[in-house]
Design an enzyme around this catalytic site. Structure first.
Site, short mmCIF file in Angstrom:
data_model
loop_
_atom_site.label_atom_id
_atom_site.label_comp_id
_atom_site.label_asym_id
_atom_site.label_seq_id
_atom_site.Cartn_x
_atom_site.Cartn_y
_atom_site.Cartn_z
N HIS A 44 -5.99 0.10 -4.11
CA HIS A 44 -6.63 -0.46 -2.73
C HIS A 44 -7.63 -1.25 -2.82
CE1 HIS A 44 -4.13 2.45 0.34
NE2 HIS A 44 -3.95 2.94 -0.92
N TYR A 294 -9.71 9.43 -8.17
CA TYR A 294 -10.79 8.86 -7.28
C TYR A 294 -12.18 8.58 -8.29
CZ TYR A 294 -7.64 8.48 -3.50
OH TYR A 294 -6.34 8.01 -2.39
C1 HEM Z 1 -1.28 10.66 -7.21
C2 HEM Z 1 -1.54 10.05 -5.98
C3 HEM Z 1 -2.63 9.14 -5.82
C4 HEM Z 1 -3.54 8.41 -6.79
C5 HEM Z 1 -3.41 8.53 -8.25
C6 HEM Z 1 -4.36 7.63 -5.98
C7 HEM Z 1 -5.28 6.80 -6.72
C8 HEM Z 1 -6.29 6.06 -5.75
C9 HEM Z 1 -7.38 5.35 -6.38
C10 HEM Z 1 -7.69 5.42 -7.99
C11 HEM Z 1 -8.10 4.82 -5.54
C12 HEM Z 1 -9.31 4.12 -5.56
C13 HEM Z 1 -10.65 5.08 -5.39
C14 HEM Z 1 -11.86 4.33 -5.52
O1 HEM Z 1 -12.26 3.73 -6.37
O2 HEM Z 1 -12.84 4.68 -4.60
C15 HEM Z 1 -7.34 5.08 -4.41
C16 HEM Z 1 -7.68 4.66 -2.95
C17 HEM Z 1 -7.20 5.16 -1.77
N1 HEM Z 1 -6.14 5.65 -1.65
FE1 HEM Z 1 -5.14 6.76 -3.13
N2 HEM Z 1 -3.96 7.72 -4.79
C18 HEM Z 1 -3.00 8.64 -4.37
C19 HEM Z 1 -2.26 9.16 -3.27
C20 HEM Z 1 -2.88 8.43 -2.08
C21 HEM Z 1 -2.12 9.33 -0.83
C22 HEM Z 1 -1.32 10.16 -0.64
C23 HEM Z 1 -2.93 8.44 0.33
C24 HEM Z 1 -2.89 8.58 1.65
C25 HEM Z 1 -2.57 9.87 2.30
C26 HEM Z 1 -3.84 7.59 -0.62
C27 HEM Z 1 -4.43 6.82 0.30
C28 HEM Z 1 -5.56 5.98 -0.43
C29 HEM Z 1 -6.65 5.12 0.31
C30 HEM Z 1 -6.66 4.72 1.91
C31 HEM Z 1 -7.33 4.62 -0.39
C32 HEM Z 1 -8.59 3.46 -0.07
C33 HEM Z 1 -9.77 4.07 0.02
C34 HEM Z 1 -11.10 3.46 -0.01
O3 HEM Z 1 -10.94 2.49 1.00
O4 HEM Z 1 -12.03 3.50 -0.75
N3 HEM Z 1 -3.71 7.74 -1.86
N4 HEM Z 1 -6.12 5.79 -4.63
#
Ligand code: HEM
Length: 313
Positions: A44, A294
């Site tokens: 993201h 995260y």
């Molecule tokens: C194994 C599953 C997942 C992994 C490994 C993953 C990994 C990540 C990582 C590394 C980030 C960036 C975090 C940061 O640097 O602050 C991120 C952001 C995000 N993820 Fe996931 N994610 C997963 C599942 C999901 C799911 C299930 C959702 C929704 C229900 C989701 C929604 C989001 C959103 C909306 C962001 C952006 C948050 C922001 O604006 O900082 N992710 N994800």
């Protein structure tokens, strides 16, 4: 590296022990697939920060003692985003979007990070990592192993990429959480934020999502309703690929009023396991895995951003 970053990195091994797959593998997989935008989120990566206020309905307090649902206006910092590690992800090619919220009440930060999809593509963290690492030729075998991947693709097939901006969406918790009320009754729930601003701008074709957001906010706040649903007895609680039938009952928990852009949300980790008292996590393995993943991304981007700032000085 500052003390906060060191603390975060030190916290990661607990996450590793709790999961079969190493969250470092997820972050490395993002880095390999998309490259690294120094100082930015590993997933993201492209996003837009906003400021908002959340006001709960009196109904909400019947289900949870959480102070964010007290009915008092709560300050929120949020971020819309595009999945994947491409900082320049094109709005016109986007079907999936995220909305993350950081509710701030005294020293409490309650986070939510949701997607505009009805369910998640994979049931387990190892499948998520595998999905990032497979070649196109391996995809059919992968889909046979995880039928939810094909179902997810099917659910999106009729969406027209880029046709709806950040506000013309619904955003879904996907995971189950538990609400706990004064009587210590525990209720499993999922929720969705539905936007009241589904009207497209007349000149949208010439504007990107950020410009559309600016123009809409110039007309006034954008409101989203938080609607909570409860499971039918046949619904699975810990599988994010399973879309609930629901009990049929829906409760309006409150309204998010988005008032402006330009919040400083870069130093925010929207880890959805950071919740307030009155909220508990389910045992969904994907939800549990998100926290250490995260934290690694957050630790890396904060230390890179600090180094970049030092270089500029
Ligand atoms: C194994 C599953 C997942 C992994 C490994 C993953 C990994 C990540 C990582 C590394 C980030 C960036 C975090 C940061 O640097 O602050 C991120 C952001 C995000 N993820 Fe996931 N994610 C997963 C599942 C999901 C799911 C299930 C959702 C929704 C229900 C989701 C929604 C989001 C959103 C909306 C962001 C952006 C948050 C922001 O604006 O900082 N992710 N994800």
């Amino acid at each position: 590296m500052n003390a906060i970053v060191l603390l975060l990195i030190a916290a990661v091994p607990f996450g590793v022990a709790a999961n079969q797959v190493d969250p470092n593998a997820a972050i490395s997989a993002f880095e390999k697939k998309f490259g690294v935008s120094e100082g930015k989120r590993r997933n993201h990566t492209k996003g837009l920060c906003f400021v908002a206020t959340f006001t709960a309905t009196p109904e909400a307090a019947k289900y949870t003692v959480s102070p964010i649902f007290s009915g008092e206006p709560i300050a929120v910092v949020g971020r819309f985003s595009h999945p994947g590690g491409n900082l320049h992800s094109e709005d016109a090619k986007t079907k999936v979007l995220g909305m993350a919220l950081d509710f701030r009440y005294n020293d409490i930060h309650h986070k939510m990070a949701m997607l505009n999809v009805p369910f998640f593509s994979v049931p387990m963290p190892e499948a998520f990592v595998e999905q990032l690492t497979i070649t196109p030729a391996e995809r059919e075998v992968f889909k046979a192993k995880y039928p939810s991947v094909g179902q997810f693709e099917q659910a999106l097939v009729e969406r027209v990429a880029g046709s709806h901006d950040y506000f013309e969406q619904y955003y879904n918790s996907i995971h189950t959480f538990y609400l706990v009320n004064k009587a210590k009754e525990k209720q499993p729930v999922r929720w969705t934020f539905y936007s009241q601003t589904m009207q497209a701008l007349a000149d949208r074709a010439t504007l990107n999502f950020e410009q559309q957001a600016e123009q809409k906010l110039a007309l006034g706040p954008v409101t989203m309703d938080m609607i909570v649903s409860f499971p039918h007895e046949s619904d699975k609680l810990n599988d994010p690929t399973y879309q609930w039938v629901t009990s049929g009952e829906r409760v309006h928990f409150g309204q998010l009023h988005i008032t402006g852009l330009g919040a400083d949300c870069e130093p925010v980790n929207f880890d959805p396991t950071m919740v307030s008292p009155g909220f508990e996590l389910s045992d969904d393995p994907v939800l549990r895995f998100r926290s250490p993943a995260y934290a690694i991304s957050f630790g890396k981007r904060l230390s890179e951003a600090a180094k970049l700032a030092q270089k500029r000085e």
